[in-house]
Design a protein around this motif. Structure first.
Motif, PDB file in Angstrom:
ATOM      1  N   UNK A  61       0.830  -1.200   0.000  1.00 31.84           N
ATOM      2  CA  UNK A  61       0.000   0.000   0.000  1.00 31.84           C
ATOM      3  C   UNK A  61       0.871   1.259   0.000  1.00 31.84           C
ATOM      4  N   UNK A  62       1.791   1.356  -0.954  1.00 28.00           N
ATOM      5  CA  UNK A  62       2.817   2.409  -0.905  1.00 28.00           C
ATOM      6  C   UNK A  62       2.294   3.829  -1.040  1.00 28.00           C
ATOM      7  N   UNK A  63       1.193   4.012  -1.785  1.00 25.50           N
ATOM      8  CA  UNK A  63       0.727   5.374  -2.024  1.00 25.50           C
ATOM      9  C   UNK A  63       0.318   6.093  -0.746  1.00 25.50           C
ATOM     10  N   UNK A  64      -0.147   5.341   0.246  1.00 30.43           N
ATOM     11  CA  UNK A  64      -0.529   5.978   1.507  1.00 30.43           C
ATOM     12  C   UNK A  64       0.687   6.631   2.174  1.00 30.43           C
ATOM     13  N   UNK A  65       1.816   5.939   2.135  1.00 30.92           N
ATOM     14  CA  UNK A  65       3.041   6.495   2.735  1.00 30.92           C
ATOM     15  C   UNK A  65       3.583   7.631   1.881  1.00 30.92           C
ATOM     16  N   UNK A  66       3.616   7.429   0.567  1.00 29.94           N
ATOM     17  CA  UNK A  66       4.155   8.448  -0.335  1.00 29.94           C
ATOM     18  C   UNK A  66       3.386   9.755  -0.190  1.00 29.94           C
ATOM     19  N   UNK A  67       2.063   9.667  -0.168  1.00 28.02           N
ATOM     20  CA  UNK A  67       1.245  10.880  -0.025  1.00 28.02           C
ATOM     21  C   UNK A  67       1.450  11.527   1.342  1.00 28.02           C
ATOM     22  N   UNK A  68       1.618  10.707   2.370  1.00 27.39           N
ATOM     23  CA  UNK A  68       1.730  11.242   3.729  1.00 27.39           C
ATOM     24  C   UNK A  68       3.007  12.043   3.930  1.00 27.39           C
ATOM     25  N   UNK A  69       4.113  11.607   3.325  1.00 26.31           N
ATOM     26  CA  UNK A  69       5.404  12.266   3.569  1.00 26.31           C
ATOM     27  C   UNK A  69       5.758  13.286   2.497  1.00 26.31           C
ATOM     28  N   UNK A  70       4.879  13.477   1.519  1.00 27.05           N
ATOM     29  CA  UNK A  70       5.217  14.293   0.348  1.00 27.05           C
ATOM     30  C   UNK A  70       5.638  15.713   0.704  1.00 27.05           C
ATOM     31  N   UNK A  71       5.042  16.276   1.724  1.00 28.01           N
ATOM     32  CA  UNK A  71       5.322  17.680   2.039  1.00 28.01           C
ATOM     33  C   UNK A  71       6.210  17.851   3.277  1.00 28.01           C
ATOM     34  N   UNK A  72       6.785  16.764   3.724  1.00 29.82           N
ATOM     35  CA  UNK A  72       7.639  16.865   4.910  1.00 29.82           C
ATOM     36  C   UNK A  72       8.931  17.602   4.545  1.00 29.82           C
ATOM     37  N   UNK A  73       9.326  18.520   5.389  1.00 28.41           N
ATOM     38  CA  UNK A  73      10.512  19.338   5.128  1.00 28.41           C
ATOM     39  C   UNK A  73      11.737  18.813   5.867  1.00 28.41           C
ATOM     40  N   UNK A  74      11.563  18.416   7.121  1.00 28.13           N
ATOM     41  CA  UNK A  74      12.704  17.924   7.901  1.00 28.13           C
ATOM     42  C   UNK A  74      12.312  16.650   8.634  1.00 28.13           C
ATOM     43  N   UNK A  75      13.011  15.564   8.287  1.00 27.06           N
ATOM     44  CA  UNK A  75      13.930  15.465   7.159  1.00 27.06           C
ATOM     45  C   UNK A  75      13.179  15.402   5.837  1.00 27.06           C
ATOM     46  N   UNK A  76      13.854  15.797   4.780  1.00 24.25           N
ATOM     47  CA  UNK A  76      13.262  15.664   3.453  1.00 24.25           C
ATOM     48  C   UNK A  76      13.222  14.183   3.107  1.00 24.25           C
ATOM     49  N   UNK A  77      12.122  13.727   2.508  1.00 20.18           N
ATOM     50  CA  UNK A  77      11.929  12.304   2.261  1.00 20.18           C
ATOM     51  C   UNK A  77      12.225  11.949   0.804  1.00 20.18           C
ATOM     52  N   UNK A  79      11.800   8.586  -1.611  1.00 15.58           N
ATOM     53  CA  UNK A  79      11.146   7.285  -1.643  1.00 15.58           C
ATOM     54  C   UNK A  79      11.979   6.281  -2.431  1.00 15.58           C
ATOM     55  N   UNK A  80      12.171   5.098  -1.835  1.00  8.59           N
ATOM     56  CA  UNK A  80      12.766   3.963  -2.540  1.00  8.59           C
ATOM     57  C   UNK A  80      11.634   2.978  -2.800  1.00  8.59           C
ATOM     58  N   UNK A  81      11.168   2.929  -4.040  1.00 11.18           N
ATOM     59  CA  UNK A  81       9.952   2.186  -4.398  1.00 11.18           C
ATOM     60  C   UNK A  81      10.294   0.723  -4.691  1.00 11.18           C
ATOM     61  N   UNK A  82       9.720  -0.171  -3.889  1.00 12.77           N
ATOM     62  CA  UNK A  82       9.985  -1.602  -4.048  1.00 12.77           C
ATOM     63  C   UNK A  82       8.721  -2.377  -4.406  1.00 12.77           C
ATOM     64  N   UNK A  83       7.704  -1.694  -4.932  1.00  9.33           N
ATOM     65  CA  UNK A  83       6.414  -2.369  -5.141  1.00  9.33           C
ATOM     66  C   UNK A  83       6.511  -3.509  -6.156  1.00  9.33           C
TER      67      UNK A  83
END
Length: 240
Positions: A61-77, A79-83
Motif C-alpha cells: 500500500x505504498x501510495x498511503x506512505x508516499x502521499x503522507x510524507x510528500x510535504x515533509x521538510x525535515x527530514x526531506x523524504x 522514496x525507494x519504491x519496491x512495489x
C-alpha cells in the motif's frame, strides 16, 4: 573520531502481518499510536538530529506512505519504491545505497518507538559511533523494562559494547531497538537481492565490528494490535 550522519534510511515496506486487522487497509507504518502514525514518531526523532534526508522504502500500500510524507521538510523524504521487487530488509539497503552516499547513516525501523531518557538516544549513537572500530552500532534495549516484548533477547553485550548474538535456547538481556548507525562500506560487495539485514549484522560480528549502545529510557515493541494499546497507555500515562 565521531561521525554526524546527515542521511538516514527508514524501513517501511513490510506487510505487517502480525498487526492485522489494523494493516488490512493501511501499511503498518501508518498505524496511529497516540494520535500520529508510527512513521511520524520515527521521522520526528530524526528531525531532532543532523539528518537532512531520509530514504523511506515502500512496497505494501505504498501510495498511503508516499502521499503522507510528500510535504515533509525535515527530514526531506526520498522514496525507494519496491512495489515490483522483493528485497527483504537487507536488499532494501543495497538498493538505497546510491541515495545514502558514502558516509555512515542512521538506519531505523518504521515501527520502532522508545522513550528518551535525559538525552536523545540518536544523538548518543552519533557520539558513540567510532568508524575506526565499528561497522554497525545498534541501539540496544534492556528486555527487563521494555514494553510489549516477551522474547529471549537478541544479543549479550560486553563491557566495551561489543555484541554477541544469542545462541539457541539462550536468554540474553538486550533486544535490538530498531535504530542504528551503519557504514555503507559493509554493503559494498553485496548483490541486489533478497536477504535479511541480520546477515550483515552477523558479518560485522564475525569481524568484531558489531557494537551496541544501551538505550537510555524505555523501548516499546509495537508489533501487534495489543502492543499498540500498551504503547498508547504509556503515552497517556505521561511517560513519553
Amino acid at each position: 573520531m565521531p561521525v554526524t550522519p546527515t542521511k538516514a534510511m527508514v524501513l517501511a515496506a513490510g506487510l505487517g502481518l502480525r498487526m492485522r486487522p489494523l494493516t488490512e487497509r493501511m501499511p503498518k507504518p501508518m498505524v496511529p499510536v497516540a494520535g500520529k502514525p508510527l512513521l511520524d514518531h520515527v521521522l520526528d526523532k530524526l528531525a531532532e538530529t543532523s539528518v537532512e534526508e531520509a530514504v523511506v522504502n515502500v512496497r505494501y500500500l505504498p501510495d498511503q506512505i508516499i502521499d503522507h510524507v510528500a510535504h515533509r521538510i525535515r527530514p526531506r523524504i526520498i522514496i525507494s519504491d519496491e512495489r515490483n521487487e522483493v528485497l527483504g530488509t537487507g536488499g532494501a539497503v543495497v538498493k538505497a545505497l546510491p541515495l545514502l552516499g558514502e558516509a555512515p547513516f542512521f538506519h531505523l525501523n518504521a515501527d520502532t518507538m522508545w522513550i528518551d531518557g535525559a538525552r536523545s538516544n540518536l544523538m548518543r549513537l552519533t557520539e558513540a559511533f567510532d568508524p575506526a572500530r565499528m561497522d554497525i552500532l545498534l541501539l540496544m534495549a534492556p528486555t527487563a523494562n521494555s514494553i510489549g516484548y516477551s522474547g529471549s533477547g537478541d544479543y549479550a553485550m560486553l563491557s566495551n559494547g561489543a555484541l554477541r548474538r544469542r545462541k539457541e535456547n539462550q536468554v540474553v538481556p538486550f533486544v535490538y531497538a530498531g535504530a542504528a548507525i551503519m557504514s555503507p562500506a559493509l554493503f559494498a560487495d553485496t548483490p541486489l537481492s533478497e536477504f535479511p539485514l541480520t546477515k550483515v549484522f552477523d558479518l560485522a560480528n564475525e569481524r568484531d565490528r558489531l557494537f551496541g549502545l544501551r538505550l537510555d529510557g524505555v523501548w516499546m515493541h509495537v508489533g501487534t494490535p495489543d502492543a499498540v494499546q500498551a504503547a498508547e497507555k504509556a503515552v497517556l500515562a505521561g511517560v513519553i
